[in-house]
Design a protein around this motif. Sequence first.
Motif, PDB file in Angstrom:
ATOM      1  N   GLY A  86     -43.467  54.757  15.640  1.00  0.00           N
ATOM      2  CA  GLY A  86     -44.054  54.360  16.907  1.00  0.00           C
ATOM      3  C   GLY A  86     -43.637  55.271  18.037  1.00  0.00           C
ATOM      4  N   ASP A  87     -44.203  55.025  19.196  1.00  0.00           N
ATOM      5  CA  ASP A  87     -43.951  55.816  20.390  1.00  0.00           C
ATOM      6  C   ASP A  87     -42.739  55.244  21.122  1.00  0.00           C
ATOM      7  N   GLU A  88     -41.641  55.988  21.135  1.00  0.00           N
ATOM      8  CA  GLU A  88     -40.412  55.496  21.745  1.00  0.00           C
ATOM      9  C   GLU A  88     -40.567  55.251  23.251  1.00  0.00           C
ATOM     10  N   LYS A  89     -41.529  55.897  23.870  1.00  0.00           N
ATOM     11  CA  LYS A  89     -41.758  55.676  25.291  1.00  0.00           C
ATOM     12  C   LYS A  89     -42.279  54.259  25.560  1.00  0.00           C
ATOM     13  N   ARG A  90     -42.827  53.622  24.527  1.00  0.00           N
ATOM     14  CA  ARG A  90     -43.397  52.283  24.688  1.00  0.00           C
ATOM     15  C   ARG A  90     -42.489  51.205  24.082  1.00  0.00           C
ATOM     16  N   ALA A  91     -41.253  51.570  23.761  1.00  0.00           N
ATOM     17  CA  ALA A  91     -40.321  50.609  23.170  1.00  0.00           C
ATOM     18  C   ALA A  91     -39.957  49.520  24.178  1.00  0.00           C
ATOM     19  N   SER A  92     -39.739  48.306  23.685  1.00  0.00           N
ATOM     20  CA  SER A  92     -39.312  47.216  24.563  1.00  0.00           C
ATOM     21  C   SER A  92     -37.890  47.463  25.040  1.00  0.00           C
ATOM     22  N   GLU A  93     -37.514  46.798  26.124  1.00  0.00           N
ATOM     23  CA  GLU A  93     -36.182  47.007  26.681  1.00  0.00           C
ATOM     24  C   GLU A  93     -35.100  46.583  25.694  1.00  0.00           C
ATOM     25  N   LEU A  94     -35.297  45.444  25.000  1.00  0.00           N
ATOM     26  CA  LEU A  94     -34.304  45.000  24.020  1.00  0.00           C
ATOM     27  C   LEU A  94     -34.209  45.969  22.852  1.00  0.00           C
ATOM     28  N   CYS A  95     -35.329  46.536  22.449  1.00  0.00           N
ATOM     29  CA  CYS A  95     -35.305  47.520  21.364  1.00  0.00           C
ATOM     30  C   CYS A  95     -34.530  48.767  21.802  1.00  0.00           C
ATOM     31  N   ARG A  96     -34.728  49.207  23.036  1.00  0.00           N
ATOM     32  CA  ARG A  96     -33.984  50.366  23.559  1.00  0.00           C
ATOM     33  C   ARG A  96     -32.471  50.088  23.548  1.00  0.00           C
ATOM     34  N   GLN A  97     -32.100  48.890  23.997  1.00  0.00           N
ATOM     35  CA  GLN A  97     -30.680  48.549  24.040  1.00  0.00           C
ATOM     36  C   GLN A  97     -30.075  48.566  22.643  1.00  0.00           C
ATOM     37  N   GLN A  98     -30.794  47.980  21.684  1.00  0.00           N
ATOM     38  CA  GLN A  98     -30.259  47.941  20.320  1.00  0.00           C
ATOM     39  C   GLN A  98     -30.146  49.333  19.722  1.00  0.00           C
ATOM     40  N   LYS A  99     -31.095  50.206  20.020  1.00  0.00           N
ATOM     41  CA  LYS A  99     -31.017  51.569  19.479  1.00  0.00           C
ATOM     42  C   LYS A  99     -29.836  52.332  20.082  1.00  0.00           C
ATOM     43  N   LYS A 100     -29.574  52.090  21.357  1.00  0.00           N
ATOM     44  CA  LYS A 100     -28.431  52.755  22.001  1.00  0.00           C
ATOM     45  C   LYS A 100     -27.130  52.306  21.357  1.00  0.00           C
ATOM     46  N   ILE A 101     -27.006  51.006  21.091  1.00  0.00           N
ATOM     47  CA  ILE A 101     -25.801  50.482  20.433  1.00  0.00           C
ATOM     48  C   ILE A 101     -25.684  51.051  19.031  1.00  0.00           C
ATOM     49  N   LEU A 102     -26.806  51.075  18.301  1.00  0.00           N
ATOM     50  CA  LEU A 102     -26.777  51.534  16.909  1.00  0.00           C
ATOM     51  C   LEU A 102     -26.385  52.996  16.797  1.00  0.00           C
ATOM     52  N   GLY A 103     -26.633  53.762  17.861  1.00  0.00           N
ATOM     53  CA  GLY A 103     -26.289  55.177  17.841  1.00  0.00           C
ATOM     54  C   GLY A 103     -24.809  55.436  17.646  1.00  0.00           C
ATOM     55  N   ARG A 104     -23.964  54.462  17.877  1.00  0.00           N
ATOM     56  CA  ARG A 104     -22.521  54.625  17.705  1.00  0.00           C
ATOM     57  C   ARG A 104     -22.064  54.301  16.281  1.00  0.00           C
ATOM     58  N   TYR A 105     -22.987  53.913  15.432  1.00  0.00           N
ATOM     59  CA  TYR A 105     -22.653  53.521  14.053  1.00  0.00           C
ATOM     60  C   TYR A 105     -23.103  54.600  13.074  1.00  0.00           C
ATOM     61  N   PRO A 106     -22.454  54.642  11.903  1.00  0.00           N
ATOM     62  CA  PRO A 106     -22.801  55.674  10.906  1.00  0.00           C
ATOM     63  C   PRO A 106     -24.110  55.353  10.185  1.00  0.00           C
TER      64      PRO A 106
END
Length: 492
Positions: A86-106
């Motif tokens: 999908g288009d990351e520019k159209r991601a929901s705010e909660l989806c953006r937050q979860q992806k940012k958190i997940l970026g710290r995991y392996p």
Amino acid sequence: MRYLVTAEEMRRYDEYTTEEIGIPAAVLMERAALAAFWRIEEYGRSVKGERTALVLAGMGNNGGDGLALARLLSEAGYAVELWSVGDEKRASELCRQQKKILGRYPVHFGTKPSENEYTVLVDALFGVGLSRDVAGRYGDAVNTFNCLKGRKYALDLPSGIDSDTGRILGVAVRADETITFGFCKRGLVLYPGVELAGKVTVADIGIPELCFQVGKPGMFALDEETKVLYPGRDARGNKGTFGKVLLIAGSRGMAGAAVLAARAAYRAGAGMVKVITPEENRSILQGAVPEALTGTEEELTESLAWADVIAVGPGLGRSGQALELLSQTFCHSGLPLLIDGDGLNLLAERKDLRRLLAEQGRQGRKIVLTPHPGELSRLVGRELPEVKEDLCGSGCELAIELQAVVAAKDARTFVCGPGRPLCVNLSGNSGLATAGSGDVLAGIIAGLMAQGMGPFEAVCAGVCIHGRAGDRVCSRIGEHACMAGDLLTFMD
């Protein structure tokens, strides 16, 4: 009772929970991910060696659920891959937050799977509310996902299933298990969606029934034990107080329908059953159902005065005599009335009787109709494919016109009543698609009504009892071997 919700109903319940009750949406997302994790971990604990997981995630809140789940799986020791579409520019705010958190995991982030086989695969591409066909890169992703090996889980709803109707929107994920949040979605129990959902687990994530203040769900299914569905019995009662069913059924050479319906009415608890049927059938009937009384067509008026409820139509035929019996039943009685089989076919042909029945319905007569799709098609004047596409809509239309309760019968039977929520029957199997099965159902409902149950309640209970009897029969002898008479032994 099990509530079944539409996408719009679920949206309102989510909104009420977050805005009126005050539980943050992020908290609900974490609860959803945790509920899904424990379901997956129940399977994962049985796996020896390295455990791998692939999470297919879209850009909405369903994708956010998948990202939160990916984090929990990573914490539990899974080698996790995230496949974003999908288009990351159209991601929901909660989806953006979860992806940012997940970026710290392996976790490995990718745009396609790196392996052909995983321990578990998670579908978090689309949630409820999808209204367009899945195509393009999304369709390609679903097709690829379905071809991968491993146990497949869908979050809330398999992507590509219409959450309200169960219809497949182009292509859809085929899940081994669907973990749905809050309340069960209609598309998970209606065909063909039910065939792709696998095992359905409803996870409590903190959306309470308090949210029904904005409107109760418009559909439900019975999930009580079968014995609870029958009306209570007075220990001091007798055959008269447990209700008298008048059954107008059978035609020359067609005694079977009358036999099955009469036996079913007794099995449902009716105290007395009287059958109006041609003379040729009476010796057969008395041999098969010695408990039943019999009467002649000439005795119909007297028999109408005797009864508590009337059931007309099973095996009746469409002769002039059958039409006369149906007409007299309409004209000379105001008793609760069930119309089945050929009674429905005659009703579809005679506009005068239809107008009379509608008038009686408006005046308060208790009326039940039990059409299969072909009969319903004739009654509403639409082609069969159109009726089958929207069975509950056609059933509701007929119920409103006649002010009656309509059991629109098919693989999923809908019980429609004016001003009532829809009841869908989730019991039963293909073994019930056999001659005489509908006659048994008509007898069950008539027997329940004779004991004082309201028509809507009797039909809801009757179709459930009938379906569960079919499930018990088929668990013992298989769906291919089921015969209508077998159902009578397993109405417990």
